[in-house]
Design a protein around this motif. Structure first.
Motif, short mmCIF file in Angstrom:
data_model
loop_
_atom_site.label_atom_id
_atom_site.label_comp_id
_atom_site.label_asym_id
_atom_site.label_seq_id
_atom_site.Cartn_x
_atom_site.Cartn_y
_atom_site.Cartn_z
N THR A 80 7.46 -2.81 -6.13
CA THR A 80 6.64 -1.83 -6.86
C THR A 80 5.55 -1.25 -5.98
OG1 THR A 80 7.01 -3.05 -8.91
CG2 THR A 80 5.20 -1.46 -8.90
N LYS A 81 5.38 0.06 -6.09
CA LYS A 81 4.27 0.74 -5.41
C LYS A 81 3.55 1.63 -6.42
CE LYS A 81 6.35 0.73 -0.79
NZ LYS A 81 6.79 1.55 0.36
N CYS A 82 2.24 1.47 -6.48
CA CYS A 82 1.41 2.30 -7.35
C CYS A 82 0.48 3.15 -6.49
CB CYS A 82 0.58 1.45 -8.30
SG CYS A 82 1.54 0.35 -9.37
N HIS A 83 0.20 4.34 -6.97
CA HIS A 83 -0.70 5.25 -6.27
C HIS A 83 -1.68 5.86 -7.28
CE1 HIS A 83 2.75 5.01 -3.53
NE2 HIS A 83 1.89 5.28 -2.56
N ARG A 84 -2.83 6.27 -6.79
CA ARG A 84 -3.82 6.89 -7.67
C ARG A 84 -4.47 8.08 -6.98
NH1 ARG A 84 -8.98 5.78 -6.06
NH2 ARG A 84 -9.28 4.01 -4.65
#
Length: 326
Positions: free
Chosen positions: A257-261
């Motif tokens: 999983t990769k999250c970005h903001r």
């Protein structure tokens, strides 16, 4: 003990905040022409709520052919509601042949068993009017946006909610609906969290131009054809609506999983998470009827979402948005 109970009741009366339902699960029916007549939702009240204190509300929206019991079990909504001490409302969608009571949005004849053994109803599926999706509710232009607005007003009157801390999350068709609510009722929500659902633009929902800022967090499986082609565009839409900087930074990473903001002002968050190999499933959770384990490195989407929501509790921005609208 009686003296303490009386004193607590007096505190509630002085504050003008007296919840009408005790802890537990309650099926509530409301009836108003503006919401299409009679509608129904499942209210979950966690135990141990402080008397006379307003608490956050999470609107949790089931997917297509699903029900509050199925989605609530899938996403562990009641568990997290209890963990945080927040109210949860899980509304029932509409179908062509709607039943009433605990068997609504479940296969015909299941009735109360749907609470302990939830199943999808693919013969007479419940749905939401999220724009072009889905099915009966979209085709018949069911006033679902008005229904959710009615629910919030009902909860404000009957359940002692903190109106600056109202949130929406949903899966699939429920995710589409959460996005639409953020666009059209932004003054009522501090944050929304669609899972596996982006925008479903259609005849009654042609663009997203929220009148107020609203935080946004979303999850999508990279093998999920429902959301994987539009998740980044949805994130960009919300970044523009919230006046965020164009710069994107990583916010979470695991093996799968990769999250970005985006960098956003005034404590607003706009974030999305992509889960490798995940099809149209809820990250970190197994379906109640067809349980298939996911990699341990897939995040628990519900816990992640509630943690993000907690950052927006008591937001002065949300209170200002509501005042401006009214």
């Amino acid at each position: 003990m009686k003296v303490i109970a009386v004193l607590l009741s007096l505190v509630a009366l002085v504050s003008g905040c007296v919840p009408q339902y005790e802890s537990g699960r309650h099926i509530v029916t409301v009836d108003d022409a503006s919401i299409g007549g009679r509608r129904q939702f499942l209210l979950y009240v966690p135990s141990g709520l402080p008397i006379g204190v307003r608490v956050p509300l999470v609107l949790s929206i089931h997917g297509y052919s699903s029900s509050p019991d199925y989605y609530g079990t899938l996403a562990a909504i009641e568990h997290n509601s209890q963990r945080y001490g927040w109210l949860a409302i899980l509304p029932y969608g509409n179908s062509q042949q709607s039943e009433w009571g605990p068997g609504k949005c479940c296969p015909a004849g299941v009735g109360e068993e749907c609470q302990t053994d939830p199943q999808l109803d693919k013969v007479n599926p419940c749905s939401w009017n999220a724009g072009s999706c889905c099915d009966y509710s979209s085709n018949n232009n069911i006033p679902d946006v008005e229904f959710f607005e009615h629910i919030i007003d009902w909860a404000d009157t009957n359940m002692c909610i903190d109106t600056t801390s109202v949130f929406a999350t949903g899966f699939s068709n429920g995710g589409f609906m959460a996005n639409r609510l953020g666009c059209e009722l932004s003054h009522l929500f501090a944050a929304i969290a669609p899972v596996a659902g982006n925008f479903a633009y259609g005849p009654t929902f042609s663009y997203c131009r929220p009148l107020s800022t609203v935080s946004w967090i979303s999850f999508c499986g990279m093998s999920d054809d429902i959301c994987n082609s539009g998740i980044r565009q949805a994130a960009e839409t919300w970044s523009l609506a919230n006046h965020c900087a164009r710069h994107v930074t990583p916010s979470y990473e695991s093996l799968t999983t990769k999250c970005h903001r985006y960098d956003c002002p005034h404590g607003i968050f706009v974030e999305w998470c992509e889960v490798e190999g995940l099809e149209h499933e809820y990250p970190g959770h197994m379906r109640p009827d067809t349980p298939e384990p996911q990699p341990a490195t897939n995040p628990d989407a519900t816990r992640y979402i509630f943690d993000k929501f907690s950052l927006a509790v008591g937001s002065n921005r949300a209170a200002l948005n509501r005042t401006k609208k009214h």
